[in-house]
Write a protein that holds these residues in place. Structure first.
Motif, PDB file in Angstrom:
ATOM      1  N   PRO A  18       2.200  -6.484   1.042  1.00 49.38           N
ATOM      2  CA  PRO A  18       1.993  -5.064   1.346  1.00 49.38           C
ATOM      3  C   PRO A  18       0.524  -4.777   1.666  1.00 49.38           C
ATOM      4  O   PRO A  18      -0.384  -5.386   1.081  1.00 49.38           O
ATOM      5  CB  PRO A  18       2.413  -4.362   0.049  1.00 49.38           C
ATOM      6  N   LYS A  19       0.304  -3.856   2.593  1.00 48.68           N
ATOM      7  CA  LYS A  19      -1.052  -3.507   3.013  1.00 48.68           C
ATOM      8  C   LYS A  19      -1.890  -2.988   1.859  1.00 48.68           C
ATOM      9  O   LYS A  19      -3.086  -3.299   1.760  1.00 48.68           O
ATOM     10  CB  LYS A  19      -1.023  -2.470   4.140  1.00 48.68           C
ATOM     11  N   ASP A  20      -1.279  -2.218   0.964  1.00 50.69           N
ATOM     12  CA  ASP A  20      -2.057  -1.678  -0.159  1.00 50.69           C
ATOM     13  C   ASP A  20      -2.493  -2.782  -1.120  1.00 50.69           C
ATOM     14  O   ASP A  20      -3.591  -2.739  -1.673  1.00 50.69           O
ATOM     15  CB  ASP A  20      -1.295  -0.573  -0.893  1.00 50.69           C
ATOM     16  N   LEU A  21      -1.665  -3.813  -1.303  1.00 47.76           N
ATOM     17  CA  LEU A  21      -2.044  -4.948  -2.134  1.00 47.76           C
ATOM     18  C   LEU A  21      -3.207  -5.702  -1.504  1.00 47.76           C
ATOM     19  O   LEU A  21      -4.166  -6.062  -2.192  1.00 47.76           O
ATOM     20  CB  LEU A  21      -0.854  -5.880  -2.355  1.00 47.76           C
ATOM     21  N   LYS A  22      -3.140  -5.923  -0.211  1.00 45.68           N
ATOM     22  CA  LYS A  22      -4.234  -6.624   0.478  1.00 45.68           C
ATOM     23  C   LYS A  22      -5.530  -5.839   0.359  1.00 45.68           C
ATOM     24  O   LYS A  22      -6.600  -6.406   0.093  1.00 45.68           O
ATOM     25  CB  LYS A  22      -3.901  -6.878   1.941  1.00 45.68           C
ATOM     26  N   ALA A  23      -5.456  -4.541   0.521  1.00 43.55           N
ATOM     27  CA  ALA A  23      -6.651  -3.711   0.413  1.00 43.55           C
ATOM     28  C   ALA A  23      -7.260  -3.808  -0.980  1.00 43.55           C
ATOM     29  O   ALA A  23      -8.491  -3.918  -1.129  1.00 43.55           O
ATOM     30  CB  ALA A  23      -6.315  -2.260   0.752  1.00 43.55           C
TER      31      ALA A  23
END
Length: 53
Positions: A18-23
């Motif tokens: 997920p993009k939020d995890l990567k961020a």
């Protein structure tokens, strides 16, 4: 080592997260003055050490 080449002891892989995890991981890596890749490898090594007996 030439750009784009991977050491013989390593392998390249792709994962989808997920993009939020990567961020969040990128933020943690920046706070720890390390690369995203280094952080992910460290987290995975710690997980394996803790869970593989």
């Amino acid at each position: 080592m030439p750009a784009g080449k991977v050491a013989d002891t390593n392998t390249r892989t792709n994962i989808t997260i997920p993009k939020d995890l990567k961020a969040k991981l990128e933020l943690i890596a920046t706070e720890q003055n390390r690369s995203f890749n280094n952080l992910v490898i460290t987290v995975l090594k710690e997980f394996v050490a803790k869970n593989h007996k």
